[in-house]
Motif scaffolding. Structure first.
Motif, PDB file in Angstrom:
ATOM      1  N   GLU A 204       0.833  -1.207   0.000  1.00  0.00           N
ATOM      2  CA  GLU A 204       0.000   0.000   0.000  1.00  0.00           C
ATOM      3  C   GLU A 204       0.868   1.258   0.000  1.00  0.00           C
ATOM      4  O   GLU A 204       0.607   2.213  -0.754  1.00  0.00           O
ATOM      5  CB  GLU A 204      -0.941  -0.001   1.206  1.00  0.00           C
ATOM      6  CG  GLU A 204      -1.888   1.191   1.217  1.00  0.00           C
ATOM      7  CD  GLU A 204      -2.844   1.219   2.399  1.00  0.00           C
ATOM      8  OE1 GLU A 204      -3.654   2.169   2.482  1.00  0.00           O
ATOM      9  OE2 GLU A 204      -2.803   0.293   3.246  1.00  0.00           O
ATOM     10  N   GLY A 205       1.893   1.273   0.828  1.00  0.00           N
ATOM     11  CA  GLY A 205       2.785   2.428   0.891  1.00  0.00           C
ATOM     12  C   GLY A 205       3.492   2.683  -0.425  1.00  0.00           C
ATOM     13  O   GLY A 205       3.656   3.833  -0.848  1.00  0.00           O
ATOM     14  N   THR A 234       6.318 -12.136  -2.098  1.00  0.00           N
ATOM     15  CA  THR A 234       6.002 -12.604  -3.455  1.00  0.00           C
ATOM     16  C   THR A 234       4.551 -13.033  -3.551  1.00  0.00           C
ATOM     17  O   THR A 234       3.838 -12.669  -4.504  1.00  0.00           O
ATOM     18  CB  THR A 234       6.933 -13.777  -3.844  1.00  0.00           C
ATOM     19  OG1 THR A 234       8.292 -13.328  -3.795  1.00  0.00           O
ATOM     20  CG2 THR A 234       6.622 -14.284  -5.244  1.00  0.00           C
ATOM     21  N   GLU A 235       4.085 -13.782  -2.558  1.00  0.00           N
ATOM     22  CA  GLU A 235       2.690 -14.237  -2.569  1.00  0.00           C
ATOM     23  C   GLU A 235       1.727 -13.064  -2.388  1.00  0.00           C
ATOM     24  O   GLU A 235       0.676 -12.999  -3.024  1.00  0.00           O
ATOM     25  CB  GLU A 235       2.475 -15.281  -1.463  1.00  0.00           C
ATOM     26  CG  GLU A 235       1.138 -15.995  -1.576  1.00  0.00           C
ATOM     27  CD  GLU A 235       0.989 -17.163  -0.609  1.00  0.00           C
ATOM     28  OE1 GLU A 235      -0.140 -17.670  -0.476  1.00  0.00           O
ATOM     29  OE2 GLU A 235       1.998 -17.575   0.011  1.00  0.00           O
ATOM     30  N   ALA A 236       2.095 -12.109  -1.527  1.00  0.00           N
ATOM     31  CA  ALA A 236       1.235 -10.944  -1.293  1.00  0.00           C
ATOM     32  C   ALA A 236       1.082 -10.101  -2.558  1.00  0.00           C
ATOM     33  O   ALA A 236      -0.014  -9.597  -2.850  1.00  0.00           O
ATOM     34  CB  ALA A 236       1.803 -10.095  -0.157  1.00  0.00           C
ATOM     35  N   VAL A 237       2.163  -9.941  -3.300  1.00  0.00           N
ATOM     36  CA  VAL A 237       2.099  -9.186  -4.565  1.00  0.00           C
ATOM     37  C   VAL A 237       1.156  -9.882  -5.544  1.00  0.00           C
ATOM     38  O   VAL A 237       0.337  -9.238  -6.218  1.00  0.00           O
ATOM     39  CB  VAL A 237       3.511  -9.014  -5.173  1.00  0.00           C
ATOM     40  CG1 VAL A 237       3.434  -8.561  -6.625  1.00  0.00           C
ATOM     41  CG2 VAL A 237       4.319  -8.018  -4.352  1.00  0.00           C
ATOM     42  N   GLY A 244      -6.767  -6.717  -8.252  1.00  0.00           N
ATOM     43  CA  GLY A 244      -6.868  -5.416  -8.916  1.00  0.00           C
ATOM     44  C   GLY A 244      -6.310  -4.260  -8.111  1.00  0.00           C
ATOM     45  O   GLY A 244      -6.556  -3.095  -8.443  1.00  0.00           O
ATOM     46  N   ILE A 245      -5.566  -4.587  -7.060  1.00  0.00           N
ATOM     47  CA  ILE A 245      -4.934  -3.534  -6.253  1.00  0.00           C
ATOM     48  C   ILE A 245      -3.643  -3.082  -6.927  1.00  0.00           C
ATOM     49  O   ILE A 245      -3.282  -1.909  -6.880  1.00  0.00           O
ATOM     50  CB  ILE A 245      -4.685  -4.051  -4.821  1.00  0.00           C
ATOM     51  CG1 ILE A 245      -6.027  -4.318  -4.143  1.00  0.00           C
ATOM     52  CG2 ILE A 245      -3.863  -3.055  -4.007  1.00  0.00           C
ATOM     53  CD1 ILE A 245      -5.955  -5.281  -2.991  1.00  0.00           C
ATOM     54  N   HIS A 255      -4.926   5.325 -12.096  1.00  0.00           N
ATOM     55  CA  HIS A 255      -3.505   5.143 -11.789  1.00  0.00           C
ATOM     56  C   HIS A 255      -3.064   3.705 -12.034  1.00  0.00           C
ATOM     57  O   HIS A 255      -3.767   2.761 -11.669  1.00  0.00           O
ATOM     58  CB  HIS A 255      -3.222   5.504 -10.334  1.00  0.00           C
ATOM     59  CG  HIS A 255      -3.615   6.904  -9.970  1.00  0.00           C
ATOM     60  ND1 HIS A 255      -2.893   8.000 -10.380  1.00  0.00           N
ATOM     61  CD2 HIS A 255      -4.667   7.379  -9.236  1.00  0.00           C
ATOM     62  CE1 HIS A 255      -3.476   9.102  -9.928  1.00  0.00           C
ATOM     63  NE2 HIS A 255      -4.544   8.744  -9.225  1.00  0.00           N
ATOM     64  N   ALA A 256      -1.882   3.565 -12.632  1.00  0.00           N
ATOM     65  CA  ALA A 256      -1.282   2.246 -12.833  1.00  0.00           C
ATOM     66  C   ALA A 256      -0.083   2.092 -11.910  1.00  0.00           C
ATOM     67  O   ALA A 256       0.690   3.034 -11.722  1.00  0.00           O
ATOM     68  CB  ALA A 256      -0.836   2.088 -14.284  1.00  0.00           C
ATOM     69  N   PHE A 257       0.052   0.910 -11.325  1.00  0.00           N
ATOM     70  CA  PHE A 257       1.245   0.627 -10.531  1.00  0.00           C
ATOM     71  C   PHE A 257       1.382  -0.878 -10.365  1.00  0.00           C
ATOM     72  O   PHE A 257       0.433  -1.564  -9.996  1.00  0.00           O
ATOM     73  CB  PHE A 257       1.199   1.271  -9.142  1.00  0.00           C
ATOM     74  CG  PHE A 257       2.514   1.184  -8.410  1.00  0.00           C
ATOM     75  CD1 PHE A 257       3.526   2.100  -8.665  1.00  0.00           C
ATOM     76  CD2 PHE A 257       2.759   0.173  -7.493  1.00  0.00           C
ATOM     77  CE1 PHE A 257       4.753   2.023  -8.017  1.00  0.00           C
ATOM     78  CE2 PHE A 257       3.979   0.080  -6.837  1.00  0.00           C
ATOM     79  CZ  PHE A 257       4.984   1.008  -7.097  1.00  0.00           C
TER      80      PHE A 257
END
Length: 518
Positions: A204-205, A234-237, A244-245, A255-257
């Protein structure tokens, strides 16, 4: 109703047998036909109680610890699932003094939630800061982070908002957010605890940083010695991307990230931002001369924010609760909270998040409980292997960037190593020089050669070879390294050496002659 049992899978708990405890718990649940489930949470940061097992009762979570696999059957016999009494019973987790006295902002979810549950994360105010950021302009986000007073928690203490504004204003077709998770300092484990216990707060940060600066790609550079952190991140990403986060439309916005996890090979110097960037680019991890600053020409020569894990993980609460809320904690120019990591020869080792301003004595004597051996505290090193040694005479120093700098110390990543009166400070000074010699990237002469000469000079002092002359030479070497080195490795090595010489001169004398046996 299904009863929830929490058994940490934090690396510290695993090292103390948490995996065996979880397995024994699962076997006991199955054998007894109980309606219970096990959640593998992060650590609460009280390492002397690990593995700390909790059970969620009707009213609150009850803690037991430290639990061994052999204790599990007895726990169930004692009514563990209802919070029953047992020799390991610690009462409500939130009431354990070490935890109750903290101000947990960045670590509010660590040890509380299932680290890989988005539902848990959202339930405990996760993504509130990101939702607010999406509705704001870049300048508004940067202004809020600047007004909060947040400074780099990796050690340099540079204002985060100023770094973000530089990248926001920089021109470039592509910008990057790089998270420095190469946590190499002794007595530091805050980055690891966040990545293993609350990975979504770091994600999030990083997304907020990306939106604020116009960066659309991020990298987390994790030291290879952190396999559990690498696996969890790695799993959290992947989970965040599937939800869709992360991706071309962050939470349905314009916004794209997106981001990737990269592991380093364990070079201490890669904790320095330009060495890290070289490593990330597939080059040898050596220091770059500055300027240009990474904020203008960083990863692949593009504008790049390089922030520490805790810096980025502190941003969501600032964006959720406001700059004034965060700035209200702390003292002087050190605002907000700091996760102090207490280790070494100490009774109560662990992570303690609190506002800046506690004195070093309060941290060591009252929170840490003094030494584990029961002997008097002789010295405390703050800031990792490059931090100064503080004697008890300086224990009134408040935990504040400027206060430590005024006494020739540094907070660094806020790791504290405690030594009792058996410590040999000449040996510690020699170790600092040896550490620098081993870890030097070799690019600059003061660090590469100075550290090697430093080891030799310390040995001469110990051997009684012209001790006064060699003490003067060691001080001169330190002066050259401090002002002539390209980065903090060589530049900060003089802190432990000079503080040991200045505060513990009695240890800088030749070794006593041992008479030969007749």
């Amino acid at each position: 109703m299904t009863v929830t049992i929490f058994v940490p899978r934090d690396a510290a708990a695993l090292a103390l047998g948490a995996e065996k405890v979880a397995k024994a718990m699962a076997q006991e649940i199955e054998a007894r036909g109980l309606d219970a489930k096990i959640v593998r949470n992060g650590s609460r940061g009280m390492f002397w109680l690990e593995p700390l097992v909790e059970v969620r009762t009707e009213h609150e979570r009850i803690a037991y610890g430290p639990v061994k696999a052999g204790d599990v059957k007895g726990l169930f016999d004692a009514g563990f699932l209802e919070g029953g009494q047992h020799a390991l019973h610690l009462g409500p987790t939130k009431d354990i003094p070490f935890l109750r006295q903290q101000t947990r902002l960045t670590f509010s979810r660590c040890g509380v939630t299932d680290p890989l549950s988005l539902d848990d994360y959202r339930h405990y105010q996760g993504f509130k800061g990101l939702e607010n950021a999406i509705a704001m302009t870049q300048a508004q986000i940067v202004a809020q982070v600047t007004d909060s007073g947040l400074r780099g928690r990796g050690g340099a203490g540079f204002p985060t908002g100023i770094k973000w504004k530089t990248v926001m204003d920089a021109a470039g077709p592509q910008k990057y957010i790089v998270c420095n998770a190469d946590e190499g300092d002794s007595a530091t484990f805050a980055d690891r605890m966040i990545m293993e216990g609350d990975p979504f707060v770091l994600i999030e940060g990083m997304i907020i940083a990306g939106i604020a600066t116009g960066a659309t790609k991020g990298y987390v550079y994790i030291r290879s010695e952190y396999p559990h952190a690498i696996a969890t991140m790695t799993e959290a990403v992947e989970i965040a991307r599937a939800a869709g986060i992360l991706g071309p439309s962050v939470m349905g916005s314009m916004h794209a990230f997106d981001m990737e996890i990269r592991s380093g090979a364990g070079a201490y110097v890669c904790g320095e931002e330009t060495s890290l960037l070289n490593s990330l680019e597939g080059k040898r991890g050596i220091v770059r001369a500055k300027p240009p600053l990474p904020a203008l020409q960083g990863f692949l020569g593009r504008p790049t924010v390089v922030n520490n894990v805790i810096s980025l993980a502190s941003v969501p609460v600032i964006m959720d609760r406001g700059a004034a809320f965060y700035r209200d904690f702390g003292m002087g120019r050190s605002r907000g909270t700091i996760p102090i990591q207490i280790a070494g020869n100490v009774k109560y080792g662990g992570l303690y998040e609190t506002a800046f301003g506690l004195s070093l004595g309060e941290i060591v004597d009252h929170i840490g409980g003094g030494t584990a051996t029961g002997r008097p505290v002789k010295a405390v090193q703050v800031g990792g292997p490059l931090g100064a040694y503080f004697p008890r005479a300086l224990f009134d120093t408040p935990f504040d960037y400027e206060a430590f700098a005024a006494r020739d110390g540094l907070i660094g990543h806020a790791g504290i190593t405690v030594f009792d009166d058996s410590a040999d400070m000449l040996k510690q000074a020699r170790f600092a020089m040896e550490f620098c010699a081993i870890e030097s990237c070799g690019k600059c002469t003061p660090c590469r050669i100075g550290s090697t000469r430093g080891v030799e000079t310390a040995d001469k002092i110990r051997q009684g070879i012209e001790p006064e002359k060699n003490k003067a030479l060691l001080a001169d070497l330190c002066n050259t390294m401090k002002f002539g080195s390209l980065c903090a490795l060589g530049g900060f090595t003089p802190y432990p050496v000079m503080s040991a010489m200045n505060h513990f001169p009695e240890d800088f004398s030749p070794a006593p002659m041992v008479e030969a046996a007749e």
